[in-house]
Scaffold this motif. Structure first.
Motif, PDB file in Angstrom:
ATOM      1  N   ARG A   1      59.845  65.326  68.249  1.00  0.00           N
ATOM      2  CA  ARG A   1      58.765  65.605  69.193  1.00  0.00           C
ATOM      3  C   ARG A   1      58.383  67.074  69.161  1.00  0.00           C
ATOM      4  N   PRO A   2      57.123  67.391  69.401  1.00  0.00           N
ATOM      5  CA  PRO A   2      56.763  68.804  69.527  1.00  0.00           C
ATOM      6  C   PRO A   2      57.448  69.398  70.753  1.00  0.00           C
ATOM      7  N   GLY A   3      57.848  70.648  70.643  1.00  0.00           N
ATOM      8  CA  GLY A   3      58.594  71.293  71.710  1.00  0.00           C
ATOM      9  C   GLY A   3      57.727  71.746  72.873  1.00  0.00           C
ATOM     10  N   PRO A   4      58.362  72.091  73.984  1.00  0.00           N
ATOM     11  CA  PRO A   4      57.609  72.484  75.181  1.00  0.00           C
ATOM     12  C   PRO A   4      56.839  73.790  75.003  1.00  0.00           C
ATOM     13  N   TRP A   5      57.332  74.707  74.188  1.00  0.00           N
ATOM     14  CA  TRP A   5      56.603  75.960  73.964  1.00  0.00           C
ATOM     15  C   TRP A   5      55.308  75.687  73.215  1.00  0.00           C
ATOM     16  N   ARG A   6      55.363  74.825  72.235  1.00  0.00           N
ATOM     17  CA  ARG A   6      54.166  74.492  71.453  1.00  0.00           C
ATOM     18  C   ARG A   6      53.153  73.743  72.307  1.00  0.00           C
ATOM     19  N   VAL A   7      53.621  72.772  73.069  1.00  0.00           N
ATOM     20  CA  VAL A   7      52.721  71.981  73.905  1.00  0.00           C
ATOM     21  C   VAL A   7      52.138  72.849  75.024  1.00  0.00           C
TER      22      VAL A   7
ATOM     23  N   LEU B   1      44.502  72.323  68.525  1.00  0.00           N
ATOM     24  CA  LEU B   1      44.875  71.112  67.789  1.00  0.00           C
ATOM     25  C   LEU B   1      45.714  71.441  66.561  1.00  0.00           C
ATOM     26  N   ARG B   2      45.378  72.527  65.878  1.00  0.00           N
ATOM     27  CA  ARG B   2      46.179  72.929  64.715  1.00  0.00           C
ATOM     28  C   ARG B   2      47.581  73.351  65.142  1.00  0.00           C
ATOM     29  N   LEU B   3      47.679  74.012  66.295  1.00  0.00           N
ATOM     30  CA  LEU B   3      48.981  74.417  66.822  1.00  0.00           C
ATOM     31  C   LEU B   3      49.862  73.202  67.102  1.00  0.00           C
ATOM     32  N   LEU B   4      49.266  72.142  67.631  1.00  0.00           N
ATOM     33  CA  LEU B   4      50.030  70.916  67.888  1.00  0.00           C
ATOM     34  C   LEU B   4      50.433  70.204  66.607  1.00  0.00           C
ATOM     35  N   ARG B   5      49.688  70.403  65.544  1.00  0.00           N
ATOM     36  CA  ARG B   5      49.952  69.722  64.274  1.00  0.00           C
ATOM     37  C   ARG B   5      51.016  70.424  63.432  1.00  0.00           C
ATOM     38  N   MET B   6      51.337  71.671  63.756  1.00  0.00           N
ATOM     39  CA  MET B   6      52.299  72.441  62.962  1.00  0.00           C
ATOM     40  C   MET B   6      53.686  71.808  63.002  1.00  0.00           C
ATOM     41  N   GLY B   7      54.414  71.946  61.883  1.00  0.00           N
ATOM     42  CA  GLY B   7      55.777  71.436  61.812  1.00  0.00           C
ATOM     43  C   GLY B   7      56.045  70.750  60.495  1.00  0.00           C
TER      44      GLY B   7
ATOM     45  N   ASP C   1      65.808  77.014  64.512  1.00  0.00           N
ATOM     46  CA  ASP C   1      66.200  76.719  65.890  1.00  0.00           C
ATOM     47  C   ASP C   1      65.572  77.685  66.893  1.00  0.00           C
ATOM     48  N   HIS C   2      64.746  78.618  66.435  1.00  0.00           N
ATOM     49  CA  HIS C   2      64.059  79.553  67.327  1.00  0.00           C
ATOM     50  C   HIS C   2      62.541  79.438  67.208  1.00  0.00           C
ATOM     51  N   ASN C   3      62.027  78.310  66.676  1.00  0.00           N
ATOM     52  CA  ASN C   3      60.582  78.157  66.637  1.00  0.00           C
ATOM     53  C   ASN C   3      60.104  77.478  67.922  1.00  0.00           C
ATOM     54  N   ALA C   4      58.813  77.227  68.024  1.00  0.00           N
ATOM     55  CA  ALA C   4      58.244  76.706  69.267  1.00  0.00           C
ATOM     56  C   ALA C   4      58.687  75.282  69.582  1.00  0.00           C
ATOM     57  N   ASP C   5      59.258  74.581  68.616  1.00  0.00           N
ATOM     58  CA  ASP C   5      59.719  73.221  68.876  1.00  0.00           C
ATOM     59  C   ASP C   5      61.163  73.158  69.363  1.00  0.00           C
ATOM     60  N   PHE C   6      61.983  74.122  68.998  1.00  0.00           N
ATOM     61  CA  PHE C   6      63.419  73.990  69.253  1.00  0.00           C
ATOM     62  C   PHE C   6      64.044  75.164  69.988  1.00  0.00           C
ATOM     63  N   LEU C   7      63.268  76.093  70.512  1.00  0.00           N
ATOM     64  CA  LEU C   7      63.836  77.225  71.243  1.00  0.00           C
ATOM     65  C   LEU C   7      64.584  76.713  72.470  1.00  0.00           C
ATOM     66  N   ALA C   8      65.872  77.040  72.573  1.00  0.00           N
ATOM     67  CA  ALA C   8      66.762  76.625  73.660  1.00  0.00           C
ATOM     68  C   ALA C   8      66.971  75.110  73.694  1.00  0.00           C
TER      69      ALA C   8
END
Length: 182
Positions: free
Chosen positions: A33-39, A83-89, A152-159
């Motif tokens: 799932r996309p992380g809370p920072w990205r969303v 939208l591009r930010l949500l698509r990253m990963g 583990d420190h990107n917008a999907d998985f930070l903390a």
């Protein structure tokens, strides 16, 4: 009325030990799932776009159509960026693995993948120039190059260490399933 976005969430919730929860492996999917920072960043960008669209409407009703066109263009750029930010990963399918960045997308077929492994190395914090010590999931190509897929420190998985571990296991399972059979 069926809500397909809820069934996608159930595939993540009910398949804790199943690495490939989908029947159709030909479609490109993000195995996490996309992380809370990205969303959250995308939601703030879309909120800003709504205010710009409101300003566009006010300017258009005032009769300044060139100014309204400029505001409409700015709103379109902000919506496209969100939208591009949500698509990253990292995305996977039977064809290979795809790393989608903000400006660039790179696809590696499973036939060119040597190994997918987790390494300890300096990683960028939320994609900014500042680096911290962390974990990265890297794809090693058969020619010798490396492609970082996740950190583990990107917008999907930070903390969210457990989510990073699950995503790394799922991407490793996709690699084990399709890189060997290619």
């Amino acid at each position: 009325m069926p809500l397909p976005f809820l069934t996608a969430d159930r595939a993540f919730d009910t398949s804790e030990d199943v690495a490939l929860p989908y029947e159709d492996h030909d479609q490109w999917r993000r195995p996490y799932r996309p992380g809370p920072w990205r969303v959250g960043a995308a939601a703030l960008a879309l909120l800003l776009a709504s205010f710009v669209l409101l300003a566009t409407m006010i300017i258009a009703f005032a009769g300044a159509l060139p100014g309204a066109a400029v505001c409409l263009g700015v709103a379109a750029l902000v919506i496209g960026a969100a939208l591009r930010l949500l698509r990253m990963g990292a995305w996977v399918s039977r064809e290979g693995v795809r790393r989608v960045g903000f400006f660039r997308t790179e696809t590696v077929p499973w036939a060119r993948v040597s190994v997918v492994r987790t390494v300890q190395q300096p990683v960028r914090w939320l994609g900014l120039p500042r680096t911290v010590q962390g974990q990265a999931l890297v794809l090693v190509r058969q020619g010798g190059g490396q492609l970082p897929l996740l950190t583990d420190h990107n917008a999907d998985f930070l903390a969210r260490v457990e989510a990073f571990d699950r995503a790394a296991e799922r991407l490793g399972a996709w690699s084990a399933e399709f890189a060997v059979s290619s």
